[in-house]
Design a protein around this motif. Structure first.
Motif, PDB file in Angstrom:
ATOM      1  N   LEU A 187      32.155  41.685  -1.452  1.00  0.00           N
ATOM      2  CA  LEU A 187      32.318  40.528  -0.958  1.00  0.00           C
ATOM      3  C   LEU A 187      33.114  40.684   0.466  1.00  0.00           C
ATOM      4  O   LEU A 187      32.806  40.301   1.445  1.00  0.00           O
ATOM      5  CB  LEU A 187      33.177  39.511  -1.815  1.00  0.00           C
ATOM      6  N   GLN A 188      34.134  41.597   0.355  1.00  0.00           N
ATOM      7  CA  GLN A 188      34.773  42.021   1.392  1.00  0.00           C
ATOM      8  C   GLN A 188      34.007  42.898   2.505  1.00  0.00           C
ATOM      9  O   GLN A 188      34.339  43.010   3.673  1.00  0.00           O
ATOM     10  CB  GLN A 188      35.858  42.990   0.970  1.00  0.00           C
TER      11      GLN A 188
ATOM     12  N   ALA B 197      30.132  39.942   8.509  1.00  0.00           N
ATOM     13  CA  ALA B 197      29.992  38.647   8.843  1.00  0.00           C
ATOM     14  C   ALA B 197      30.952  38.545  10.147  1.00  0.00           C
ATOM     15  O   ALA B 197      30.566  37.948  11.194  1.00  0.00           O
ATOM     16  CB  ALA B 197      30.318  37.380   7.906  1.00  0.00           C
ATOM     17  N   GLU B 198      32.171  39.049  10.033  1.00  0.00           N
ATOM     18  CA  GLU B 198      33.118  39.104  11.199  1.00  0.00           C
ATOM     19  C   GLU B 198      32.506  39.861  12.283  1.00  0.00           C
ATOM     20  O   GLU B 198      32.518  39.731  13.500  1.00  0.00           O
ATOM     21  CB  GLU B 198      34.287  39.746  10.860  1.00  0.00           C
TER      22      GLU B 198
ATOM     23  N   GLU C 212      31.817  30.891   4.013  1.00  0.00           N
ATOM     24  CA  GLU C 212      30.924  31.196   2.783  1.00  0.00           C
ATOM     25  C   GLU C 212      31.627  32.464   2.212  1.00  0.00           C
ATOM     26  O   GLU C 212      31.936  32.414   0.717  1.00  0.00           O
ATOM     27  CB  GLU C 212      29.623  31.153   3.078  1.00  0.00           C
ATOM     28  N   TYR C 213      31.606  33.564   2.768  1.00  0.00           N
ATOM     29  CA  TYR C 213      31.993  34.753   2.417  1.00  0.00           C
ATOM     30  C   TYR C 213      33.553  34.914   2.134  1.00  0.00           C
ATOM     31  O   TYR C 213      34.130  35.363   1.198  1.00  0.00           O
ATOM     32  CB  TYR C 213      31.629  35.800   3.290  1.00  0.00           C
ATOM     33  N   ARG C 214      34.135  34.293   2.926  1.00  0.00           N
ATOM     34  CA  ARG C 214      35.719  34.219   2.732  1.00  0.00           C
ATOM     35  C   ARG C 214      35.933  33.621   1.486  1.00  0.00           C
ATOM     36  O   ARG C 214      37.150  33.639   0.769  1.00  0.00           O
ATOM     37  CB  ARG C 214      36.510  33.804   3.879  1.00  0.00           C
ATOM     38  N   ASN C 215      35.690  32.361   1.293  1.00  0.00           N
ATOM     39  CA  ASN C 215      35.790  31.477   0.134  1.00  0.00           C
ATOM     40  C   ASN C 215      35.544  32.126  -1.207  1.00  0.00           C
ATOM     41  O   ASN C 215      36.051  32.155  -2.000  1.00  0.00           O
ATOM     42  CB  ASN C 215      35.055  30.234   0.483  1.00  0.00           C
TER      43      ASN C 215
END
Length: 409
Positions: free
Chosen positions: A56-57, A63-64, A213-216
């Protein structure tokens, strides 16, 4: 030389050296085993959670990166929008300038038309509308010719002025058409600007959604990870508590039996090092061998050498009591420890980097008694384990092959 498979010993280490040594012996050992099993399950859950969190990280980082690319796209779109606005402003300035010219020329036309109207009105009011009338009302022939000539010239001038006015009207119409086209171009630019703004809004929405979405998801996994870590810490505390209680019980039993453990049988020893340092790491067997210090000689080797990294923990292979624990050369043994297990059975642990027990200590099978080193007569990091079987006390001349006790053959 036929050797027994050591997989069961390695498996035992995987769920806990101490627990496996006593598994099935007492109800407390069963409790430890179950607690260790649960600890292993939690560790597996934690490993899976950490793997998911890492993924996820990585997704957040990706994503960033995409967001950075989107930002670049946003800047490009904004440049297009700004370009449209600049062109639109330039077109509007041209229209304004053109309208000023139209307004000015219309003023000239209106002024010229008014002057011409006054002349024509004056002429017909004062001179009539017939050349014959002009001729007969003249005082002389010369006067009549002058008046007629004046009329001709006046008519020519007015005709020229009318043509000029028509040309100016045509120019105004052309300029008005040009204004119309320029306004249509502005409308087209504005439409393009609106389209680009719509794209920009969509990109911004995707950008926010993508990262959120990814951060959550990563935040949820981090919370789950923290919960598992807490559960694992509590389980480890439980296991350690059970092990300490069990060790205390076993040590008391050893003391009650006169300071010795139970009688060993072939294959009953615990492997003295944790994985991966199994039988594949044996560097020298019991018996005659080429002298490790060279010279082309052979020498007698009274134990078993197992290669391992420096400071690898060394475990007691059986319950017992420490009878020797010494630092120094010690006849080439280096820092070493000797345990007595009862019934004339002793084990030796040589070349340690550090010792963890002292003479008189009662130890249980699987307890850490020292750490691998290369002290004494040694060519590299390893554990030399020896077995002495002697009825009259510890005697180095009574060394026997450790391999059967370790389940190697």
């Amino acid at each position: 030389m036929k050797k027994r498979n050591l997989k069961k010993f390695i498996r035992i280490f995987a769920i806990g050296v101490i627990v496996a040594a006593f598994l099935g012996q007492t109800a407390m050992a069963d409790d430890i085993y179950e607690a260790k099993q649960r600890q292993q399950e939690i560790e597996e859950e934690l490993a899976a959670s950490e793997a998911r969190l890492e993924e996820l990280q990585a997704n957040v980082a990706a994503a960033e990166q995409e967001v950075a690319e989107i930002d670049a796209e946003i800047y490009a779109i904004q440049d297009i929008i700004d370009g449209y606005q600049k062109q639109s402003d330039e077109k509007q300035a041209e229209i304004d300038e053109l309208q000023e010219k139209i307004d000015y020329e219309q003023t000239l036309i209106d002024a010229e038309y008014n002057a011409m109207s006054k002349r024509i009105k004056f002429m017909y009011e004062n001179m009539g509308n017939s050349y014959v009338e002009v001729f007969f009302t003249s005082e002389s022939f010369s006067d009549a010719l002058n008046k007629i000539q004046y009329l001709f010239e006046l008519n020519n001038y007015d005709r020229q002025q009318m043509e000029k006015i028509q040309e100016m009207q045509d120019e105004i119409k052309e300029k008005q058409n040009e204004v119309k086209e320029e306004k249509a171009a502005i409308d087209e630019l504005k439409k393009g600007q609106e389209d680009q703004k719509a794209v920009l809004d969509e990109v911004l929405a995707v950008k926010d959604q993508l990262v959120d979405e990814y951060r959550n998801a990563a935040k949820i996994e981090e919370e789950q990870n923290a919960f598992i870590n807490q559960e694992l810490a509590e389980q480890k505390d439980l296991v350690n508590s059970l092990i300490k209680e069990y060790e205390a019980q076993r040590k008391q039993e050893i003391i009650d039996n006169g300071g010795t453990g139970y009688v060993a049988s072939p294959g009953s020893f615990l492997w003295p090092l944790a994985p991966p340092f199994d039988s594949n790491w044996i560097t020298s067997w019991y018996g005659w061998r080429d002298d490790p210090f060279g010279g082309g000689f052979t020498s007698w080797h009274g134990g078993l050498d197992i290669g391992a990294y420096c400071n690898t923990p060394i475990y007691a292979v059986l319950d017992g009591q420490v009878i020797i624990s010494s630092d120094g050369w010690n006849g080439g043994c280096g820092n070493y420890t000797v345990l007595y297990h009862g019934d004339g059975l002793y084990t030796e642990y040589m070349h340690q980097n550090y010792r963890a027990v002292e003479v008189g200590d009662i130890v249980v099978q699987g307890q850490v008694i020292g750490y691998v080193g290369t002290t004494g007569s040694s060519t590299g990091y390893h554990l030399h384990i020896g077995v002495v079987k002697c009825d009259w006390g510890f005697d180095c001349s009574c060394r026997v092959d450790p391999a059967p006790y370790l389940g190697l053959y």
